[in-house]
Design a protein around this motif. Structure first.
Motif, PDB file in Angstrom:
ATOM      1  N   GLU A 286      59.516  35.046  34.678  1.00 15.02           N
ATOM      2  CA  GLU A 286      60.120  34.693  36.329  1.00 15.02           C
ATOM      3  C   GLU A 286      60.707  35.645  36.930  1.00 15.02           C
ATOM      4  OE1 GLU A 286      60.288  31.907  39.093  1.00 15.02           O
ATOM      5  OE2 GLU A 286      59.664  31.424  37.429  1.00 15.02           O
ATOM      6  N   GLY A 287      60.340  36.069  38.190  1.00 13.72           N
ATOM      7  CA  GLY A 287      60.895  37.083  39.039  1.00 13.72           C
ATOM      8  C   GLY A 287      60.580  38.534  38.422  1.00 13.72           C
ATOM      9  N   GLU A 288      59.344  38.713  37.590  1.00 15.16           N
ATOM     10  CA  GLU A 288      58.949  40.137  37.224  1.00 15.16           C
ATOM     11  C   GLU A 288      58.081  40.477  37.847  1.00 15.16           C
ATOM     12  OE1 GLU A 288      57.006  41.900  33.151  1.00 15.16           O
ATOM     13  OE2 GLU A 288      56.782  39.936  33.341  1.00 15.16           O
ATOM     14  N   ASN A 289      58.014  41.814  38.176  1.00 11.70           N
ATOM     15  CA  ASN A 289      57.367  42.535  39.185  1.00 11.70           C
ATOM     16  C   ASN A 289      55.662  42.484  38.715  1.00 11.70           C
ATOM     17  OD1 ASN A 289      56.255  44.254  41.075  1.00 11.70           O
ATOM     18  ND2 ASN A 289      57.754  45.953  40.567  1.00 11.70           N
ATOM     19  N   ILE A 290      54.834  42.234  40.004  1.00 11.30           N
ATOM     20  CA  ILE A 290      53.351  42.195  39.334  1.00 11.30           C
ATOM     21  C   ILE A 290      52.710  43.501  39.073  1.00 11.30           C
ATOM     22  CG2 ILE A 290      52.811  42.617  41.855  1.00 11.30           C
ATOM     23  CD1 ILE A 290      51.153  40.118  39.813  1.00 11.30           C
ATOM     24  N   GLU A 291      53.533  44.436  39.552  1.00 17.42           N
ATOM     25  CA  GLU A 291      52.916  45.818  38.969  1.00 17.42           C
ATOM     26  C   GLU A 291      53.110  46.234  37.546  1.00 17.42           C
ATOM     27  OE1 GLU A 291      54.699  46.076  42.066  1.00 17.42           O
ATOM     28  OE2 GLU A 291      52.822  46.089  43.308  1.00 17.42           O
ATOM     29  N   ARG A 292      54.346  45.567  37.122  1.00 18.64           N
ATOM     30  CA  ARG A 292      54.583  45.651  35.660  1.00 18.64           C
ATOM     31  C   ARG A 292      53.677  44.705  34.761  1.00 18.64           C
ATOM     32  NH1 ARG A 292      60.784  45.725  33.944  1.00 18.64           N
ATOM     33  NH2 ARG A 292      60.332  47.723  34.949  1.00 18.64           N
ATOM     34  N   ALA A 293      53.434  43.584  35.224  1.00 18.29           N
ATOM     35  CA  ALA A 293      52.619  42.915  34.712  1.00 18.29           C
ATOM     36  C   ALA A 293      51.042  43.455  34.758  1.00 18.29           C
ATOM     37  CB  ALA A 293      52.288  41.352  35.291  1.00 18.29           C
ATOM     38  N   LEU A 294      50.625  44.068  35.719  1.00 18.45           N
ATOM     39  CA  LEU A 294      49.398  44.758  35.650  1.00 18.45           C
ATOM     40  C   LEU A 294      49.220  45.768  34.793  1.00 18.45           C
ATOM     41  CD1 LEU A 294      48.333  44.804  39.587  1.00 18.45           C
ATOM     42  CD2 LEU A 294      47.214  43.703  37.691  1.00 18.45           C
ATOM     43  N   LYS A 295      50.404  46.494  34.513  1.00 19.68           N
ATOM     44  CA  LYS A 295      50.302  47.643  33.646  1.00 19.68           C
ATOM     45  C   LYS A 295      50.228  47.222  32.212  1.00 19.68           C
ATOM     46  CE  LYS A 295      53.045  51.378  35.640  1.00 19.68           C
ATOM     47  NZ  LYS A 295      54.199  52.351  35.775  1.00 19.68           N
ATOM     48  N   LYS A 296      50.656  46.025  32.000  1.00 21.34           N
ATOM     49  CA  LYS A 296      50.687  45.591  30.790  1.00 21.34           C
ATOM     50  C   LYS A 296      49.249  45.024  30.174  1.00 21.34           C
ATOM     51  CE  LYS A 296      55.535  43.497  30.131  1.00 21.34           C
ATOM     52  NZ  LYS A 296      56.236  42.276  30.113  1.00 21.34           N
ATOM     53  N   PHE A 297      48.820  44.642  31.224  1.00 19.99           N
ATOM     54  CA  PHE A 297      47.359  44.081  30.942  1.00 19.99           C
ATOM     55  C   PHE A 297      46.567  45.145  30.978  1.00 19.99           C
ATOM     56  CE2 PHE A 297      43.198  43.353  33.126  1.00 19.99           C
ATOM     57  CZ  PHE A 297      42.846  42.486  32.363  1.00 19.99           C
ATOM     58  N   LYS A 298      46.499  46.282  31.517  1.00 17.46           N
ATOM     59  CA  LYS A 298      45.760  47.436  31.678  1.00 17.46           C
ATOM     60  C   LYS A 298      46.023  47.903  30.159  1.00 17.46           C
ATOM     61  CE  LYS A 298      45.620  48.846  36.493  1.00 17.46           C
ATOM     62  NZ  LYS A 298      46.080  49.779  37.524  1.00 17.46           N
ATOM     63  N   ARG A 299      47.146  48.089  29.759  1.00 15.88           N
ATOM     64  CA  ARG A 299      47.379  48.762  28.315  1.00 15.88           C
ATOM     65  C   ARG A 299      46.819  48.056  27.440  1.00 15.88           C
ATOM     66  NH1 ARG A 299      53.044  48.485  28.190  1.00 15.88           N
ATOM     67  NH2 ARG A 299      53.426  49.340  30.196  1.00 15.88           N
TER      68      ARG A 299
END
Length: 63
Positions: free
Chosen positions: A8-21
């Motif tokens: 909750e409230g996590e930045n979408i860019e950070r989530a995308l970075k996790k996905f890409k990794r």
């Protein structure tokens, strides 16, 4: 399937970075590129041998 839990409230860019990794670690892109063309077993063997020689030279220069 790759699942990335988003807090909750996590930045979408950070989530995308996790996905890409995670996507990179699965090796899907490498596998697709490898399967785009057929390589003869003799060619694969030669490339593997060349890579082994290269790695040995690198390790020899480290010491």
């Amino acid at each position: 399937m790759i699942i990335v839990p988003v807090k909750e409230g996590e930045n979408i860019e950070r989530a995308l970075k996790k996905f890409k990794r995670k996507y990179e670690k699965t090796g899907i892109v490498k596998e697709l590129r490898r399967r785009q063309q057929y390589d003869k077993p003799s060619v694969l063997k030669r490339l593997k041998m060349q890579h082994a020689v290269y790695v040995q030279k690198l390790r020899a220069t480290e010491e």
